[in-house]
Design a protein around this motif. Structure first.
Motif, PDB file in Angstrom:
ATOM      1  N   GLN A 230       0.818  -1.220   0.000  1.00  0.00           N
ATOM      2  CA  GLN A 230       0.000   0.000   0.000  1.00  0.00           C
ATOM      3  C   GLN A 230       0.847   1.263   0.000  1.00  0.00           C
ATOM      4  OE1 GLN A 230      -3.595  -0.230  -0.033  1.00  0.00           O
ATOM      5  NE2 GLN A 230      -2.763  -2.192  -0.692  1.00  0.00           N
ATOM      6  N   ARG A 231       1.912   1.232   0.798  1.00  0.00           N
ATOM      7  CA  ARG A 231       2.826   2.391   0.795  1.00  0.00           C
ATOM      8  C   ARG A 231       4.125   2.021   1.472  1.00  0.00           C
ATOM      9  NH1 ARG A 231      -1.270   3.286   3.818  1.00  0.00           N
ATOM     10  NH2 ARG A 231      -2.242   4.206   2.004  1.00  0.00           N
ATOM     11  N   VAL A 232       5.085   2.905   1.288  1.00  0.00           N
ATOM     12  CA  VAL A 232       6.412   2.685   1.856  1.00  0.00           C
ATOM     13  C   VAL A 232       6.770   3.899   2.703  1.00  0.00           C
ATOM     14  CG1 VAL A 232       8.846   2.293   1.317  1.00  0.00           C
ATOM     15  CG2 VAL A 232       7.085   1.255  -0.111  1.00  0.00           C
ATOM     16  N   PHE A 233       7.307   3.648   3.886  1.00  0.00           N
ATOM     17  CA  PHE A 233       7.719   4.721   4.799  1.00  0.00           C
ATOM     18  C   PHE A 233       9.234   4.876   4.645  1.00  0.00           C
ATOM     19  CE2 PHE A 233       4.008   2.527   6.310  1.00  0.00           C
ATOM     20  CZ  PHE A 233       3.152   3.528   6.756  1.00  0.00           C
ATOM     21  N   THR A 234       9.671   6.093   4.378  1.00  0.00           N
ATOM     22  CA  THR A 234      11.049   6.284   3.906  1.00  0.00           C
ATOM     23  C   THR A 234      11.902   7.210   4.770  1.00  0.00           C
ATOM     24  OG1 THR A 234      10.315   8.138   2.549  1.00  0.00           O
ATOM     25  CG2 THR A 234      10.316   5.971   1.501  1.00  0.00           C
ATOM     26  N   ARG A 235      11.464   7.494   5.997  1.00  0.00           N
ATOM     27  CA  ARG A 235      12.205   8.513   6.755  1.00  0.00           C
ATOM     28  C   ARG A 235      13.466   8.005   7.455  1.00  0.00           C
ATOM     29  NH1 ARG A 235       6.990  10.678   7.145  1.00  0.00           N
ATOM     30  NH2 ARG A 235       6.439   9.312   8.870  1.00  0.00           N
ATOM     31  N   MET A 236      13.690   6.702   7.444  1.00  0.00           N
ATOM     32  CA  MET A 236      14.875   6.166   8.116  1.00  0.00           C
ATOM     33  C   MET A 236      16.075   6.132   7.170  1.00  0.00           C
ATOM     34  SD  MET A 236      14.237   5.416  11.190  1.00  0.00           S
ATOM     35  CE  MET A 236      12.867   5.231  12.300  1.00  0.00           C
ATOM     36  N   ASP A 237      17.277   6.169   7.751  1.00  0.00           N
ATOM     37  CA  ASP A 237      18.501   6.050   6.950  1.00  0.00           C
ATOM     38  C   ASP A 237      19.229   4.728   7.185  1.00  0.00           C
ATOM     39  OD1 ASP A 237      18.273   8.576   5.771  1.00  0.00           O
ATOM     40  OD2 ASP A 237      19.116   9.545   7.537  1.00  0.00           O
ATOM     41  N   TRP A 238      18.818   3.989   8.223  1.00  0.00           N
ATOM     42  CA  TRP A 238      19.512   2.755   8.612  1.00  0.00           C
ATOM     43  C   TRP A 238      18.538   1.579   8.607  1.00  0.00           C
ATOM     44  CZ3 TRP A 238      24.743   2.458   9.594  1.00  0.00           C
ATOM     45  CH2 TRP A 238      25.417   3.689   9.688  1.00  0.00           C
ATOM     46  N   PRO A 239      19.060   0.339   8.596  1.00  0.00           N
ATOM     47  CA  PRO A 239      18.177  -0.837   8.623  1.00  0.00           C
ATOM     48  C   PRO A 239      17.133  -0.763   9.740  1.00  0.00           C
ATOM     49  CG  PRO A 239      20.428  -1.532   8.234  1.00  0.00           C
ATOM     50  CD  PRO A 239      20.486  -0.051   8.504  1.00  0.00           C
ATOM     51  N   VAL A 240      15.880  -1.034   9.367  1.00  0.00           N
ATOM     52  CA  VAL A 240      14.780  -0.934  10.329  1.00  0.00           C
ATOM     53  C   VAL A 240      14.728  -2.224  11.144  1.00  0.00           C
ATOM     54  CG1 VAL A 240      12.304  -0.603  10.616  1.00  0.00           C
ATOM     55  CG2 VAL A 240      13.538   0.637   8.803  1.00  0.00           C
ATOM     56  N   ARG A 241      15.007  -2.085  12.449  1.00  0.00           N
ATOM     57  CA  ARG A 241      15.138  -3.253  13.331  1.00  0.00           C
ATOM     58  C   ARG A 241      13.811  -3.694  13.934  1.00  0.00           C
ATOM     59  NH1 ARG A 241      19.940  -3.065  16.556  1.00  0.00           N
ATOM     60  NH2 ARG A 241      21.728  -2.918  15.170  1.00  0.00           N
ATOM     61  N   THR A 242      12.933  -2.710  14.168  1.00  0.00           N
ATOM     62  CA  THR A 242      11.758  -3.006  14.989  1.00  0.00           C
ATOM     63  C   THR A 242      10.626  -2.063  14.624  1.00  0.00           C
ATOM     64  OG1 THR A 242      10.931  -3.020  17.294  1.00  0.00           O
ATOM     65  CG2 THR A 242      12.808  -1.574  16.833  1.00  0.00           C
ATOM     66  N   ILE A 243       9.401  -2.600  14.570  1.00  0.00           N
ATOM     67  CA  ILE A 243       8.223  -1.788  14.247  1.00  0.00           C
ATOM     68  C   ILE A 243       7.070  -2.200  15.162  1.00  0.00           C
ATOM     69  CG2 ILE A 243       8.789  -1.259  11.828  1.00  0.00           C
ATOM     70  CD1 ILE A 243       7.215  -3.671  10.937  1.00  0.00           C
ATOM     71  N   SER A 244       6.116  -1.289  15.350  1.00  0.00           N
ATOM     72  CA  SER A 244       4.954  -1.615  16.186  1.00  0.00           C
ATOM     73  C   SER A 244       3.771  -0.750  15.781  1.00  0.00           C
ATOM     74  CB  SER A 244       5.287  -1.380  17.666  1.00  0.00           C
ATOM     75  OG  SER A 244       4.173  -1.655  18.492  1.00  0.00           O
ATOM     76  N   PHE A 245       2.588  -1.380  15.670  1.00  0.00           N
ATOM     77  CA  PHE A 245       1.343  -0.648  15.415  1.00  0.00           C
ATOM     78  C   PHE A 245       0.701  -0.244  16.738  1.00  0.00           C
ATOM     79  CE2 PHE A 245       1.436  -3.027  11.371  1.00  0.00           C
ATOM     80  CZ  PHE A 245       1.013  -2.055  10.466  1.00  0.00           C
ATOM     81  N   SER A 246       0.086   0.939  16.739  1.00  0.00           N
ATOM     82  CA  SER A 246      -0.679   1.342  17.926  1.00  0.00           C
ATOM     83  C   SER A 246      -1.956   0.513  18.024  1.00  0.00           C
ATOM     84  CB  SER A 246      -1.022   2.837  17.858  1.00  0.00           C
ATOM     85  OG  SER A 246      -1.803   3.102  16.700  1.00  0.00           O
ATOM     86  N   HIS A 247      -2.599   0.561  19.187  1.00  0.00           N
ATOM     87  CA  HIS A 247      -3.773  -0.283  19.475  1.00  0.00           C
ATOM     88  C   HIS A 247      -4.910  -0.095  18.471  1.00  0.00           C
ATOM     89  CE1 HIS A 247      -4.638   3.598  21.419  1.00  0.00           C
ATOM     90  NE2 HIS A 247      -5.898   3.312  21.205  1.00  0.00           N
ATOM     91  N   ASP A 248      -5.046   1.112  17.916  1.00  0.00           N
ATOM     92  CA  ASP A 248      -6.139   1.406  16.990  1.00  0.00           C
ATOM     93  C   ASP A 248      -5.725   1.241  15.531  1.00  0.00           C
ATOM     94  OD1 ASP A 248      -4.409   3.525  16.823  1.00  0.00           O
ATOM     95  OD2 ASP A 248      -5.806   5.015  17.627  1.00  0.00           O
ATOM     96  N   GLY A 249      -4.462   0.809  15.328  1.00  0.00           N
ATOM     97  CA  GLY A 249      -3.966   0.622  13.964  1.00  0.00           C
ATOM     98  C   GLY A 249      -3.671   1.909  13.216  1.00  0.00           C
ATOM     99  N   GLN A 250      -3.763   3.060  13.891  1.00  0.00           N
ATOM    100  CA  GLN A 250      -3.560   4.340  13.196  1.00  0.00           C
ATOM    101  C   GLN A 250      -2.101   4.746  13.081  1.00  0.00           C
ATOM    102  OE1 GLN A 250      -6.479   7.642  13.433  1.00  0.00           O
ATOM    103  NE2 GLN A 250      -6.980   6.737  15.409  1.00  0.00           N
TER     104      GLN A 250
END
Length: 320
Positions: A230-250
């Motif tokens: 659906q989309r790509v988030f591009t604000r990082m410059d280094w390998p993305v180690r960890t991600i988490s969604f908030s409780h409401d998915g927003q």
């Protein structure tokens, strides 16, 4: 359509951007996670221990420390409906299940290799653990017996079930996501998600999306039904180690060796906030019902730079 919601969230974090720090370990913290009711936060560390904190409105209190693992606690995950049960994967070739109400280890399952990642099926029936040799072991969460083992001939990074526990996902070193039916583990799809290694995967609580973080410094968001990016988030410059969604998915939090943790609005990719950090971030986890983000970095001791701080932080408290 989303502008109003984005502005509201941005404003919320302008007045709720304070973090609190807790020293719970004598070495770096590899993994943090909230219990399903949000009352407890657990952290697993290189110091072989697991710390449990209780959340009391605006503060965390250390409740107990679980010891027993003979190696680094690399990843932990809670049962998704039973708020007292926690599982941990360790380099000591075992998986442990802890009961925070009884404050003890209720099961130790010996496995074949040094475990680096763990996931608990949302239906609670099965725990899967992956080791350094790319072997994934499936454990019956009730009998604590090993149900099956699957050896992969590629680098397996993170593993996860979908929210209905009938599909099993692996991210790999070739930038792919392997999707298997569960429990028969038949390969359904291979998604070519990234040019670089796929490191982490996370499902949003609403069941609409999953996201993956990669060595190419990108986070990709996928529609779970269409299996389309659906989309790509591009604000990082280094390998993305960890991600988490908030409780409401927003909201989607992403972290890496960048000195910020990025908080994005899932539906558009807009930046909602960021958290400044002093070192690489290993783990992030949103609270299951509030906008609190727990995280742990490779921080060093203030007085002795050779020593790890062993701390975790929670962000999202009201600013003074």
């Amino acid at each position: 359509m989303y502008a109003e919601r984005i502005e509201k969230l941005q404003n919320h974090f302008k007045s709720n951007n304070k973090f609190k720090e807790y020293i719970g370990h004598s070495a770096k913290v590899h993994s943090v996670g909230w219990s399903c009711d949000g009352k407890r936060l657990a952290s697993g560390s290189f110091d072989k221990s697991v710390s449990i904190y209780t959340l009391d409105r605006e503060r965390l209190n250390k409740e107990t420390t679980f010891k027993g693992h003979g190696g680094s606690v690399d990843q932990l995950c809670w049962h998704q409906t039973h708020s007292d049960l926690l599982s941990t994967a360790s380099g000591d070739k075992s998986v442990r299940i802890w009961d925070t109400r009884m404050q003890k280890c209720v099961a130790t399952i010996n496995t074949k290799g040094e475990n680096i990642n763990i996931t608990w099926a949302p239906n609670g029936d099965t725990i899967a653990v992956g080791n350094k040799e790319d072997l994934v072991t499936f454990i019956d969460a009730r009998t604590h017996k090993i149900k099956s083992e699957e050896q992969y001939n590629f680098e397996v990074n993170e593993i996860s079930w979908n929210n209905t526990s009938d599909l099993f996902f692996l991210t790999n070193g070739q930038g792919c996501i392997h999707i298997l039916s569960y429990p028969d583990l038949e390969l359904q799809h291979v998604l070519k998600a990234h040019p670089g290694t796929c490191i982490c995967i996370e499902f949003d609580p609403t069941g609409k999306y999953f996201a993956t973080g990669s060595a190419d410094a990108l986070v990709s968001l996928w529609d779970i039904n269409e299996l389309a990016c659906q989309r790509v988030f591009t604000r990082m410059d280094w390998p993305v180690r960890t991600i988490s969604f908030s409780h409401d998915g927003q909201l989607l939090a992403s972290a890496s060796e960048d000195l910020i943790i990025d908080i994005a609005f899932v539906e558009t990719g807009d930046k909602i906030a960021d958290i400044s950090v002093d070192a690489a971030t290993f783990t992030v986890a949103w609270h299951p019902s509030r906008y609190f983000l727990a995280y742990a970095c490779d921080d060093k001791d203030t007085y002795d730079r050779k020593r790890d701080a062993g701390s975790l932080k929670v962000w999202g408290f009201q600013s003074d």
